[in-house]
Design an enzyme around this catalytic site. Structure first.
Site, PDB file in Angstrom:
ATOM      1  N   HIS A  45     -16.884  19.379   6.144  1.00  0.00           N
ATOM      2  CA  HIS A  45     -18.079  19.196   6.203  1.00  0.00           C
ATOM      3  C   HIS A  45     -18.449  19.530   4.668  1.00  0.00           C
ATOM      4  CE1 HIS A  45     -17.665  23.702   6.959  1.00  0.00           C
ATOM      5  NE2 HIS A  45     -18.320  23.825   5.744  1.00  0.00           N
TER       6      HIS A  45
HETATM    7  C1  T46 Z   1     -16.793  26.140   3.516  1.00  0.00           C
HETATM    8  C2  T46 Z   1     -15.318  26.370   3.686  1.00  0.00           C
HETATM    9  C3  T46 Z   1     -14.584  26.375   2.658  1.00  0.00           C
HETATM   10  C4  T46 Z   1     -20.863  32.541   9.918  1.00  0.00           C
HETATM   11  O1  T46 Z   1     -21.294  32.863  10.772  1.00  0.00           O
HETATM   12  N1  T46 Z   1     -20.967  32.869   8.603  1.00  0.00           N
HETATM   13  C5  T46 Z   1     -20.404  32.476   7.424  1.00  0.00           C
HETATM   14  O2  T46 Z   1     -20.903  32.941   6.237  1.00  0.00           O
HETATM   15  C6  T46 Z   1     -19.604  31.186   7.827  1.00  0.00           C
HETATM   16  C7  T46 Z   1     -19.087  30.540   6.445  1.00  0.00           C
HETATM   17  C8  T46 Z   1     -19.506  30.735   8.863  1.00  0.00           C
HETATM   18  N2  T46 Z   1     -20.014  31.428  10.010  1.00  0.00           N
HETATM   19  C9  T46 Z   1     -19.619  31.061  11.482  1.00  0.00           C
HETATM   20  C10 T46 Z   1     -19.873  29.398  11.673  1.00  0.00           C
HETATM   21  C11 T46 Z   1     -19.016  28.988  12.769  1.00  0.00           C
HETATM   22  O3  T46 Z   1     -19.229  29.701  14.017  1.00  0.00           O
HETATM   23  O4  T46 Z   1     -18.303  31.088  11.560  1.00  0.00           O
HETATM   24  C12 T46 Z   1     -17.937  30.067  12.525  1.00  0.00           C
HETATM   25  C13 T46 Z   1     -16.570  29.145  11.421  1.00  0.00           C
HETATM   26  O5  T46 Z   1     -17.344  28.350  10.418  1.00  0.00           O
HETATM   27  P1  T46 Z   1     -16.835  27.074   9.946  1.00  0.00           P
HETATM   28  O6  T46 Z   1     -16.330  26.096  10.967  1.00  0.00           O
HETATM   29  O7  T46 Z   1     -17.950  26.305   9.011  1.00  0.00           O
HETATM   30  O8  T46 Z   1     -15.664  27.287   9.056  1.00  0.00           O
HETATM   31  P2  T46 Z   1     -14.812  26.714   8.055  1.00  0.00           P
HETATM   32  O9  T46 Z   1     -13.422  27.171   7.579  1.00  0.00           O
HETATM   33  O10 T46 Z   1     -14.603  25.242   8.505  1.00  0.00           O
HETATM   34  O11 T46 Z   1     -15.624  26.347   6.784  1.00  0.00           O
HETATM   35  C14 T46 Z   1     -15.626  27.567   5.973  1.00  0.00           C
HETATM   36  C15 T46 Z   1     -17.338  27.548   5.631  1.00  0.00           C
HETATM   37  O12 T46 Z   1     -18.061  27.594   6.533  1.00  0.00           O
HETATM   38  C16 T46 Z   1     -17.649  26.569   4.668  1.00  0.00           C
HETATM   39  O13 T46 Z   1     -18.924  26.732   4.120  1.00  0.00           O
HETATM   40  O14 T46 Z   1     -17.250  25.763   2.545  1.00  0.00           O
HETATM   41  O15 T46 Z   1     -15.072  27.387   4.804  1.00  0.00           O
END
Ligand code: T46
Length: 140
Positions: free
Chosen positions: A51
């Protein structure tokens, strides 16, 4: 800030090991930090990210292990691949960048410092690749 920039972080070593300081709004982190999160327990055959953020600034540090981060800028620019395999390598992401994390080594821990709070109610991520390309074209 550039869209993506690899920076060298200075670890202080003595006989007890290492200490790696990060000053927010300072030399290492060129923005005020509002949030810190960690990623760990990644299976080596999984990918994370996929994303973009409209304008969130982040510093990614692989505290332990290694990860490859693919940064797609759209805008006709080539995709860049960053291998973070030392805590002294920091990846600054400064804008609309489609990021994918892959090839985690066992036990990898990634710390991320961000300049914005996370809002579950109004997430700012762009998770549709075509939508990302369209926004990136507007910025080109
Ligand atoms: C990014 C890359 C490098 C939260 O509740 N708080 C937070 O601060 C974040 C970042 C995520 N979340 C929740 C949202 C989802 O339900 O944690 C879950 C996993 O998040 P996500 O699927 O977005 O995680 P990644 O590893 O795909 O991406 C992350 C960051 O979200 C993103 O901003 O730049 O790491």
């Amino acid at each position: 800030m550039q869209l993506a920039e690899l920076i060298e972080l200075k670890a202080l070593e003595d006989e007890r090991g290492y200490l790696l300081p990060l000053e927010a709004d300072g030399a290492e982190v060129p923005f005020p930090v509002k949030r810190v999160y960690f990623m760990y327990g990644m299976p080596d055959d999984k990918e994370r990210g996929k994303h973009a953020h409209r304008d969130t600034r982040q510093l990614l540090v692989c505290v332990h292990g290694a990860v490859t981060i693919d940064c797609d800028f759209g805008r006709g620019l080539p995709i860049r691949h960053f291998r973070l395999d030392s805590p002294t390598k920091g990846l600054l992401l400064g804008g609309l960048v489609w990021r994918e994390m892959r090839d985690f080594s066992p036990g990898t821990v990634i710390a991320v410092l961000a300049d914005e709070h996370y809002s579950e109610a109004a997430p700012k991520e762009i998770r549709n690749y075509e939508e990302f390309l369209s926004h990136a074209r507007e910025e080109a």
